[in-house]
Write a protein that holds these residues in place. Sequence first.
Motif, PDB file in Angstrom:
ATOM      1  N   THR A  42       0.838  -1.203   0.000  1.00  0.00           N
ATOM      2  CA  THR A  42       0.000   0.000   0.000  1.00  0.00           C
ATOM      3  C   THR A  42       0.872   1.251   0.000  1.00  0.00           C
ATOM      4  OG1 THR A  42      -0.164  -0.050   2.406  1.00  0.00           O
ATOM      5  CG2 THR A  42      -1.968  -1.090   1.157  1.00  0.00           C
ATOM      6  N   GLU A  43       1.945   1.207  -0.780  1.00  0.00           N
ATOM      7  CA  GLU A  43       2.882   2.322  -0.833  1.00  0.00           C
ATOM      8  C   GLU A  43       3.272   2.583  -2.278  1.00  0.00           C
ATOM      9  OE1 GLU A  43       6.150   2.484   2.178  1.00  0.00           O
ATOM     10  OE2 GLU A  43       7.422   2.408   0.391  1.00  0.00           O
ATOM     11  N   LEU A  44       3.377   3.862  -2.611  1.00  0.00           N
ATOM     12  CA  LEU A  44       3.902   4.196  -3.930  1.00  0.00           C
ATOM     13  C   LEU A  44       5.033   5.182  -3.790  1.00  0.00           C
ATOM     14  CD1 LEU A  44       2.620   7.187  -4.861  1.00  0.00           C
ATOM     15  CD2 LEU A  44       0.676   5.796  -5.339  1.00  0.00           C
ATOM     16  N   CYS A  45       5.855   5.235  -4.804  1.00  0.00           N
ATOM     17  CA  CYS A  45       7.013   6.125  -4.841  1.00  0.00           C
ATOM     18  C   CYS A  45       6.969   6.889  -6.152  1.00  0.00           C
ATOM     19  CB  CYS A  45       8.309   5.322  -4.735  1.00  0.00           C
ATOM     20  SG  CYS A  45       9.795   6.360  -4.855  1.00  0.00           S
ATOM     21  N   MET A  46       7.279   8.167  -6.079  1.00  0.00           N
ATOM     22  CA  MET A  46       7.336   8.999  -7.279  1.00  0.00           C
ATOM     23  C   MET A  46       8.584   9.859  -7.218  1.00  0.00           C
ATOM     24  SD  MET A  46       3.399  10.187  -7.591  1.00  0.00           S
ATOM     25  CE  MET A  46       3.353  10.663  -5.886  1.00  0.00           C
ATOM     26  N   CYS A  47       9.035  10.273  -8.372  1.00  0.00           N
ATOM     27  CA  CYS A  47      10.167  11.182  -8.468  1.00  0.00           C
ATOM     28  C   CYS A  47       9.603  12.578  -8.756  1.00  0.00           C
ATOM     29  CB  CYS A  47      11.100  10.721  -9.583  1.00  0.00           C
ATOM     30  SG  CYS A  47      12.569  11.744  -9.726  1.00  0.00           S
ATOM     31  N   LEU A  48       9.585  13.425  -7.722  1.00  0.00           N
ATOM     32  CA  LEU A  48       9.070  14.791  -7.847  1.00  0.00           C
ATOM     33  C   LEU A  48      10.117  15.756  -7.300  1.00  0.00           C
ATOM     34  CD1 LEU A  48       5.410  14.434  -6.473  1.00  0.00           C
ATOM     35  CD2 LEU A  48       6.175  14.272  -8.834  1.00  0.00           C
ATOM     36  N   SER A  49      10.573  16.675  -8.138  1.00  0.00           N
ATOM     37  CA  SER A  49      11.578  17.624  -7.672  1.00  0.00           C
ATOM     38  C   SER A  49      10.976  18.621  -6.690  1.00  0.00           C
ATOM     39  CB  SER A  49      12.237  18.338  -8.847  1.00  0.00           C
ATOM     40  OG  SER A  49      11.300  19.144  -9.521  1.00  0.00           O
ATOM     41  N   ALA A  50      11.824  19.164  -5.848  1.00  0.00           N
ATOM     42  CA  ALA A  50      11.390  20.053  -4.765  1.00  0.00           C
ATOM     43  C   ALA A  50      10.795  21.354  -5.275  1.00  0.00           C
ATOM     44  CB  ALA A  50      12.561  20.336  -3.831  1.00  0.00           C
ATOM     45  N   GLY A  51      11.125  21.773  -6.484  1.00  0.00           N
ATOM     46  CA  GLY A  51      10.646  23.043  -7.006  1.00  0.00           C
ATOM     47  C   GLY A  51       9.197  23.057  -7.442  1.00  0.00           C
ATOM     48  N   HIS A  52       8.586  21.896  -7.609  1.00  0.00           N
ATOM     49  CA  HIS A  52       7.184  21.842  -8.027  1.00  0.00           C
ATOM     50  C   HIS A  52       6.273  22.413  -6.943  1.00  0.00           C
ATOM     51  CE1 HIS A  52       7.749  19.526 -11.667  1.00  0.00           C
ATOM     52  NE2 HIS A  52       8.429  18.599 -11.007  1.00  0.00           N
ATOM     53  N   LYS A  53       5.282  23.181  -7.341  1.00  0.00           N
ATOM     54  CA  LYS A  53       4.280  23.678  -6.392  1.00  0.00           C
ATOM     55  C   LYS A  53       3.605  22.493  -5.705  1.00  0.00           C
ATOM     56  CE  LYS A  53       0.281  26.699  -5.896  1.00  0.00           C
ATOM     57  NZ  LYS A  53       0.774  27.294  -4.678  1.00  0.00           N
ATOM     58  N   THR A  54       3.325  21.444  -6.467  1.00  0.00           N
ATOM     59  CA  THR A  54       2.680  20.256  -5.904  1.00  0.00           C
ATOM     60  C   THR A  54       3.530  19.643  -4.796  1.00  0.00           C
ATOM     61  OG1 THR A  54       1.584  19.820  -8.001  1.00  0.00           O
ATOM     62  CG2 THR A  54       1.765  17.973  -6.481  1.00  0.00           C
ATOM     63  N   THR A  55       4.827  19.543  -5.002  1.00  0.00           N
ATOM     64  CA  THR A  55       5.715  18.990  -3.977  1.00  0.00           C
ATOM     65  C   THR A  55       5.668  19.850  -2.719  1.00  0.00           C
ATOM     66  OG1 THR A  55       7.161  18.116  -5.707  1.00  0.00           O
ATOM     67  CG2 THR A  55       8.070  18.218  -3.482  1.00  0.00           C
ATOM     68  N   LYS A  56       5.735  21.161  -2.896  1.00  0.00           N
ATOM     69  CA  LYS A  56       5.668  22.067  -1.743  1.00  0.00           C
ATOM     70  C   LYS A  56       4.346  21.883  -0.998  1.00  0.00           C
ATOM     71  CE  LYS A  56       8.444  25.449  -4.227  1.00  0.00           C
ATOM     72  NZ  LYS A  56       8.402  26.714  -4.971  1.00  0.00           N
ATOM     73  N   ASN A  57       3.244  21.762  -1.748  1.00  0.00           N
ATOM     74  CA  ASN A  57       1.928  21.562  -1.130  1.00  0.00           C
ATOM     75  C   ASN A  57       1.879  20.264  -0.335  1.00  0.00           C
ATOM     76  OD1 ASN A  57       1.082  23.894  -2.442  1.00  0.00           O
ATOM     77  ND2 ASN A  57      -0.090  22.805  -3.998  1.00  0.00           N
ATOM     78  N   ILE A  58       2.409  19.201  -0.929  1.00  0.00           N
ATOM     79  CA  ILE A  58       2.392  17.888  -0.266  1.00  0.00           C
ATOM     80  C   ILE A  58       3.185  17.947   1.036  1.00  0.00           C
ATOM     81  CG2 ILE A  58       3.170  15.488  -0.433  1.00  0.00           C
ATOM     82  CD1 ILE A  58       2.544  15.703  -3.491  1.00  0.00           C
ATOM     83  N   LEU A  59       4.314  18.602   1.019  1.00  0.00           N
ATOM     84  CA  LEU A  59       5.139  18.696   2.224  1.00  0.00           C
ATOM     85  C   LEU A  59       4.420  19.480   3.320  1.00  0.00           C
ATOM     86  CD1 LEU A  59       8.668  19.250   0.641  1.00  0.00           C
ATOM     87  CD2 LEU A  59       7.720  17.150   1.634  1.00  0.00           C
ATOM     88  N   LYS A  60       3.617  20.470   2.942  1.00  0.00           N
ATOM     89  CA  LYS A  60       2.862  21.241   3.940  1.00  0.00           C
ATOM     90  C   LYS A  60       1.657  20.467   4.460  1.00  0.00           C
ATOM     91  CE  LYS A  60       4.148  25.760   2.219  1.00  0.00           C
ATOM     92  NZ  LYS A  60       3.795  26.793   1.274  1.00  0.00           N
ATOM     93  N   LYS A  61       0.909  19.832   3.560  1.00  0.00           N
ATOM     94  CA  LYS A  61      -0.339  19.165   3.948  1.00  0.00           C
ATOM     95  C   LYS A  61      -0.152  17.708   4.370  1.00  0.00           C
ATOM     96  CE  LYS A  61      -3.398  22.431   3.086  1.00  0.00           C
ATOM     97  NZ  LYS A  61      -4.455  22.838   3.983  1.00  0.00           N
ATOM     98  N   LYS A  62       0.989  17.108   3.994  1.00  0.00           N
ATOM     99  CA  LYS A  62       1.279  15.702   4.320  1.00  0.00           C
ATOM    100  C   LYS A  62       0.284  14.735   3.681  1.00  0.00           C
ATOM    101  CE  LYS A  62       4.521  17.025   7.219  1.00  0.00           C
ATOM    102  NZ  LYS A  62       5.623  17.647   6.538  1.00  0.00           N
ATOM    103  N   ALA A  63      -0.312  15.175   2.554  1.00  0.00           N
ATOM    104  CA  ALA A  63      -1.314  14.357   1.862  1.00  0.00           C
ATOM    105  C   ALA A  63      -1.365  14.746   0.391  1.00  0.00           C
ATOM    106  CB  ALA A  63      -2.684  14.551   2.507  1.00  0.00           C
ATOM    107  N   PHE A  64      -1.842  13.789  -0.433  1.00  0.00           N
ATOM    108  CA  PHE A  64      -1.999  14.044  -1.865  1.00  0.00           C
ATOM    109  C   PHE A  64      -2.884  12.960  -2.456  1.00  0.00           C
ATOM    110  CE2 PHE A  64       1.717  11.449  -1.190  1.00  0.00           C
ATOM    111  CZ  PHE A  64       1.722  10.512  -2.210  1.00  0.00           C
ATOM    112  N   THR A  65      -3.346  13.200  -3.668  1.00  0.00           N
ATOM    113  CA  THR A  65      -4.086  12.183  -4.406  1.00  0.00           C
ATOM    114  C   THR A  65      -3.320  11.857  -5.686  1.00  0.00           C
ATOM    115  OG1 THR A  65      -5.429  13.867  -5.511  1.00  0.00           O
ATOM    116  CG2 THR A  65      -6.365  12.821  -3.530  1.00  0.00           C
TER     117      THR A  65
END
Length: 185
Positions: A42-65
Amino acid sequence: MRKNFGAKPWTYPQPVFIIGSYDEDGKADAMNAAWGGISCDTELCMCLSAGHKTTKNILKKKAFTVSIATAKYLEACDYVGIVSGNDVPDKMEKAGFHSAKAEFVDAPVLEELPMTLECKLINYDPENCHLFGEIVNVSADESILTDGRIDVMKLAPITFDPVSNSYHIIGEKVGNAFRDGMNLK
């Protein structure tokens, strides 16, 4: 005879994921990410660079779809990968995507894309851009179900061809997993 290409990020099929997140103001954002997959149960891994707005959002909210990109919405799915939410704040609207809050995590479900994984952030390593998420729920629109199960032909997911930079649709069924190989026993 084989031809060697060296170390390349080439696998088939390469899923096309649309990653949804909320910013600090609760505004939905989405991006296209083709480098990722299931890393364990029940785990996935993705390669997302730190500069993406989405990455920043995920780090703040600790959640994503993670929604599965489909042939029907190919242009919109490609668009959210071409433009950055850092530069185009209304890219969701321009793509024609609408969102609703996920049931189990603080992230958006894209209403147009019929299959979504709701994930909690496990870990992010900015050095190698690896983002790990725990899948806490999978939801699917009834339009892609057959006998209560997700039907890949109705879903019509697209895959990314990293060699030709093109998208392809999943094709016809050719066999039965965990069964057809039994003929060789």
